[in-house]
Design an enzyme around this catalytic site. Sequence first.
Site, PDB file in Angstrom:
ATOM      1  N   CYS A  62       0.831  -1.211   0.000  1.00 32.07           N
ATOM      2  CA  CYS A  62       0.000   0.000   0.000  1.00 32.07           C
ATOM      3  C   CYS A  62       0.868   1.264   0.000  1.00 32.07           C
ATOM      4  O   CYS A  62       1.477   1.581  -1.011  1.00 32.07           O
ATOM      5  CB  CYS A  62      -0.988  -0.032   1.167  1.00 32.07           C
ATOM      6  N   HIS A 114      -3.827  -5.171   0.755  1.00 30.26           N
ATOM      7  CA  HIS A 114      -3.286  -5.656   2.029  1.00 30.26           C
ATOM      8  C   HIS A 114      -3.415  -7.178   2.109  1.00 30.26           C
ATOM      9  O   HIS A 114      -4.488  -7.700   2.432  1.00 30.26           O
ATOM     10  CB  HIS A 114      -4.029  -5.006   3.207  1.00 30.26           C
ATOM     11  N   GLU A 145      -2.238  -9.089   4.320  1.00 34.15           N
ATOM     12  CA  GLU A 145      -2.209  -9.561   5.704  1.00 34.15           C
ATOM     13  C   GLU A 145      -3.586  -9.681   6.330  1.00 34.15           C
ATOM     14  O   GLU A 145      -3.738 -10.353   7.363  1.00 34.15           O
ATOM     15  CB  GLU A 145      -1.323  -8.636   6.555  1.00 34.15           C
TER      16      GLU A 145
END
Length: 509
Positions: free
Chosen positions: A79, A167, A169
């Site tokens: 990002c 993202h 994660e």
Amino acid sequence: MAQQILILDFGSQYTQLIARRVRELNVYCEIHPYNKVPEITTDIKGIILSGSPCSVRDEGSPDVNTDAFRGKLPLLGVCYGAQLLASKYGGEVLPSTIREYGRANLDHIDLNQDLLKEMTYGSQVWMSHGDTIKELPAGFEVLAGTESVRVAAFKVSGEKTYGIQFHPEVTHSLEGKILLHNFVVGICGCSQDWTSDIFIDSTVASLKKKIGADKVVMGLSGGVDSSVAATLIHRAIGDQLTCVFVDNGLLRKNEYEEVLDSYMHLGLNVIGVDSKQRFYDALVGLTDPEAKRKAIGRVFIEVFDDEAHKIDGVKWLGQGTIYPDVIESVSVKGPSATIKSHHNVGGLPDFMKLSVVEPLNTLFKDEVREVGRALEIPEKIIGRHPFPGPGLAIRILGDITEEKVKILQEVDYIFIQGLKEHGLYDQVWQAGAILLPIQSVGVMGDERTYEKVVALRAVGSVDGMTADWIHLPYEFLAKMSNDIINRVKGVNRVVYDISSKPPATIEWE
């Protein structure tokens, strides 16, 4: 040193999640602020640049000298990290015409690339950004995009340098673990050998070397962190460790006696200290949560210091500090805004003159539990819900009195025992009751009552960084309300907290 991934933090709320996902691959990693980059040693196999609430277009936005490692080590910008790479090397980052937040799908994706192999066309990802990479620098190539984002992933030709706009994660990126595995294991070449057993062996050896023949004193709380830390230290130095368990009058019902008994069975050398009145006296008239925390912390240190002075030759203080405590005590721009003070971080009063040993300060909470199980610590300790250091003091809104503590202990006991008896305890990360500083009208028999209100709280989480309220069965909540009102004198209303973190916190204070 173990192989590791270095994560440079630009202030994203998701940075700890990146670390969690890397650890789940059995690869060690560390988070460091972007402005405090550690020495790049041979054990560092790759670097991840985190997201950020900032924009690369803002004056004074976070920056790092990527030339120091770009092209020399695999590099992944996530990002903001991706936008920073694009911006620094001649690309163009502009405000998004529509703020892109939420689920998106990769509708064109080069699955031949090492970063994206084993992923699928249309893979769902999670976007959270206000800027878009409009143009990539020379030598950068697009690897993936979405319907509204042309550059969702890129690579630098001839380098192991990558950027992704989404993202991986967060769980909403359904194939995020595949991408991180591709980067950490495939591209960086990490061997996935960082396990609980390896951690225990290396930590015990390190503790033996560090402490030698010195004595260690440690305050126990009954919680997972201090119990596992004490067991590790005890395995390394045996009876050179003396543990102190203080009854501050703010523990759960029967907890002092039960926890002391558990520690004795673990073979730990434990001293129990009943200091209830000393804490109650210090809390008289205090209503501010931070004032209560500080008073409890001060008295604990005084009591603990009294006990430590009874032991000859103590040179070390053991603590159950875990990695989130460490991370949250150092933000990317100096000390972060205080949401609540951490009792495990921040040093000791000068008069204690002890060196600190923190064997768990690189572990997340679930990793601590894994280590505890490998150490064969009983499940009733390992599976115990987190409990705040200040105890029930921050679950009693307003001033603290012994009467209020006893009321809340009874309410809490009914709720926690109920969760256990109905097979719900292990589905919950943390649970407890809160005594509110209000009274409500009720009717008992033919009489009007004006008594206290309690709130019940049960949340699910992995590590406490984010949490969602647990959808407990209505029948169970009805039984808890009925049992509490019937059995606890002074309470005539029970409510259930259905707030998530964020925006709320797990505790009310």
